[in-house]
Design a protein around this motif. Structure first.
Motif, mmCIF file in Angstrom:
data_model
loop_
_atom_site.group_PDB
_atom_site.id
_atom_site.type_symbol
_atom_site.label_atom_id
_atom_site.label_comp_id
_atom_site.label_asym_id
_atom_site.label_seq_id
_atom_site.Cartn_x
_atom_site.Cartn_y
_atom_site.Cartn_z
ATOM 1 N N LEU A 152 1.007 -1.332 -0.043
ATOM 2 C CA LEU A 152 0.100 0.070 -0.013
ATOM 3 C C LEU A 152 0.922 1.446 -0.083
ATOM 4 O O LEU A 152 0.748 2.362 -0.714
ATOM 5 C CB LEU A 152 -0.898 0.025 1.302
ATOM 6 N N ARG A 194 -3.073 2.743 -2.418
ATOM 7 C CA ARG A 194 -4.086 1.853 -3.514
ATOM 8 C C ARG A 194 -4.431 0.764 -3.178
ATOM 9 O O ARG A 194 -3.525 -0.211 -3.410
ATOM 10 C CB ARG A 194 -3.608 2.174 -4.822
ATOM 11 N N ASN A 252 4.795 7.396 -3.578
ATOM 12 C CA ASN A 252 5.418 6.561 -4.774
ATOM 13 C C ASN A 252 6.647 6.242 -4.541
ATOM 14 O O ASN A 252 7.592 6.820 -4.422
ATOM 15 C CB ASN A 252 5.139 7.536 -6.186
ATOM 16 N N GLY A 274 -9.981 1.185 -3.491
ATOM 17 C CA GLY A 274 -9.707 2.750 -3.879
ATOM 18 C C GLY A 274 -8.398 3.010 -2.874
ATOM 19 O O GLY A 274 -7.802 2.149 -2.376
ATOM 20 N N HIS A 275 -8.128 4.353 -2.698
ATOM 21 C CA HIS A 275 -7.117 4.681 -1.783
ATOM 22 C C HIS A 275 -7.489 4.712 -0.090
ATOM 23 O O HIS A 275 -8.489 5.564 0.209
ATOM 24 C CB HIS A 275 -6.658 6.259 -2.019
ATOM 25 N N ASN A 334 2.620 2.154 -3.431
ATOM 26 C CA ASN A 334 1.651 2.449 -4.419
ATOM 27 C C ASN A 334 0.641 3.735 -3.979
ATOM 28 O O ASN A 334 -0.411 3.233 -4.266
ATOM 29 C CB ASN A 334 1.523 1.454 -5.257
ATOM 30 N N HIS A 335 0.860 4.727 -3.468
ATOM 31 C CA HIS A 335 -0.288 5.689 -2.863
ATOM 32 C C HIS A 335 -1.222 5.027 -2.162
ATOM 33 O O HIS A 335 -2.382 5.785 -2.561
ATOM 34 C CB HIS A 335 -0.932 6.226 -4.343
#
Ligand SMILES: *Cc1c(COP(=O)(O)O)cnc(C)c1O
Length: 399
Positions: free
Chosen positions: A243, A249, A260, A253-254, A246-247
């Motif tokens: 998680l 994500r 990043n 959803g987030h 990678n933002h």
């Protein structure tokens, strides 16, 4: 460019002076014993395989987290006996993300050996945590368990970050015993220990901690740019690592604020190719280390690390210690005179770096160590003649 390769990282001289045409001509273009050896490492065979893979990536447009990322993650984890490997953008991020996955946060204290590359310290500071310096074993520069025990009397640590510095294995089992009583998390900085082993003979990466790697080009296993990785055994931590890199994500959803730190497919393609060679290259490093021991152990004026490390270390670097800073600099100059690559890693203990000078802890032995240590040429391609040249130059310096 050749000269730059060989002297990569050596910040002890004035750069303009160092790369002036006259200096280069005077020194000769090629060092007689190079510190690193990218010419041999990245030979035509490897380069043509890399180009093939690069073309494949260009044709498929799978620039980020492509098939070679998955392959490398699987094979590297298997090789190091970890449950998983997660590639990230670089080794510093790997440290930072591991600390975050463990829940280390603003104001928490993290124990760090006072000998390491500066990045280990940055990872702690950048998440708002505080460094507490742990002193080192004066024979190796590795985190000293006795110092950790003393520190724990006055500091509540959330985590420690032992560093397998030079490729020498930190005493992980002893540190684990100390930490388990207080549920202190361990992040192992293995940036210099690809393919190395613990005291118990198992590969670095097989412990129950999070183990981080840098795949910077000069490391034992390096990409053609920046990359990093995290090894682990715990699924819950794995979910967090994926998680964060990678933002935040998830399929739905987030679900958190991440960042990043993805690894691009070009680095993974190179690393996956070079992974096939690391055992052979580390074997060659080990043989060279053994020969340095043969050639140097009779010399009273230098101190080698304990010989048991010949078996376990990844031999990223070959550190020796001199009597003091003056004799160290004199030897360094004598080696340079003969075009023998050498570096003063690490010329300063972390606590002597201005931006992190104010952090507390035990520092003295590391400061002394940093004034005495010098690293000899170490790469898989040093031949017997070159080892002789290095050893005889050192012997002559003291006669
Ligand atoms: C190289 C290195 C790092 C940093 O890795 P980057 O990939 O440059 O971010 C961290 N710790 C140690 C001990 C290193 O040698």
């Amino acid at each position: 460019m050749q000269v730059y390769n060989y002297e990569f990282f050596d910040s002890s001289e004035d750069l303009e002076q160092k790369y002036s045409i006259l200096t280069i001509l005077k020194k000769g273009l090629i060092m007689s014993v190079p510190f690193y050896n990218f010419q041999e490492l990245h030979n035509q065979e490897l380069l043509s395989e890399v180009k093939e893979r690069y073309n494949e990536i260009l044709e498929t447009n799978a620039f980020i987290e492509g098939k070679y990322n998955t392959l490398f993650e699987q094979e590297f984890a298997e090789k190091q006996q970890a449950k998983y490997c997660r590639m990230v953008a670089n080794g510093t991020d790997a440290l930072e993300i591991s600390l975050k996955a463990y829940g280390v946060d603003h104001g928490d204290k993290v124990g760090l050996p006072n000998i390491s590359f500066y990045a280990s310290a940055e990872a702690i500071v950048n998440i708002g945590a505080e460094i507490v310096f742990i002193d080192v074993d004066p024979a190796t520069g590795l985190m000293c368990p006795e110092s950790l025990k003393r520190i724990l009397k006055n500091h509540k640590l959330k985590a420690i970050m032992p560093v397998h510095i030079y490729g020498l294995n930190a005493p992980i089992e002893t540190l684990e015993k100390i930490c388990s009583e207080q549920n202190i998390k361990i992040v192992e900085d293995a940036a210099q220990a690809q393919g190395g082993f613990y005291e118990n003979g198992k590969p670095v990466g097989s412990s129950n901690n999070l183990i981080t790697y840098s795949f910077y080009p000069t490391k034992n296993l390096g990409g053609f740019g920046d990359a990093g990785g995290i090894l682990g055994q715990c699924d819950e931590l794995d979910t967090k690592i994926k998680l964060i890199r990678n933002h935040g994500r998830a399929p739905e959803g987030h679900i958190m604020v991440g960042r990043n730190s993805r690894c691009d497919s070009f680095q993974a393609a190179v690393l996956h190719l070079k992974l096939k060679k690391i055992d052979q290259h580390n074997k060659q490093r080990k043989e060279i280390a053994g020969k340095y021991f043969e050639g140097l152990s009779g010399l009273k004026d230098i101190q080698l690390v304990p010989e048991r490390f010949v078996k376990t270390s990844s031999w990223h670097l070959f550190p020796i210690q001199l009597e003091n800073d003056e004799t160290r600099r004199k030897l360094s100059a004598a080696l340079k005179d003969k075009n023998i690559g050498n570096t003063l890693f690490y010329e300063k203990a972390l606590s002597e770096e201005k931006p992190i000078h104010h952090y507390e802890g035990e520092k003295a032995k590391a400061i002394e160590f940093s004034q005495k240590v010098l690293c000899l040429p170490m790469n898989p391609f040093i031949n017997d003649q070159e080892i002789k040249t290095v050893c005889s130059t050192i012997a002559a310096n003291f006669s």
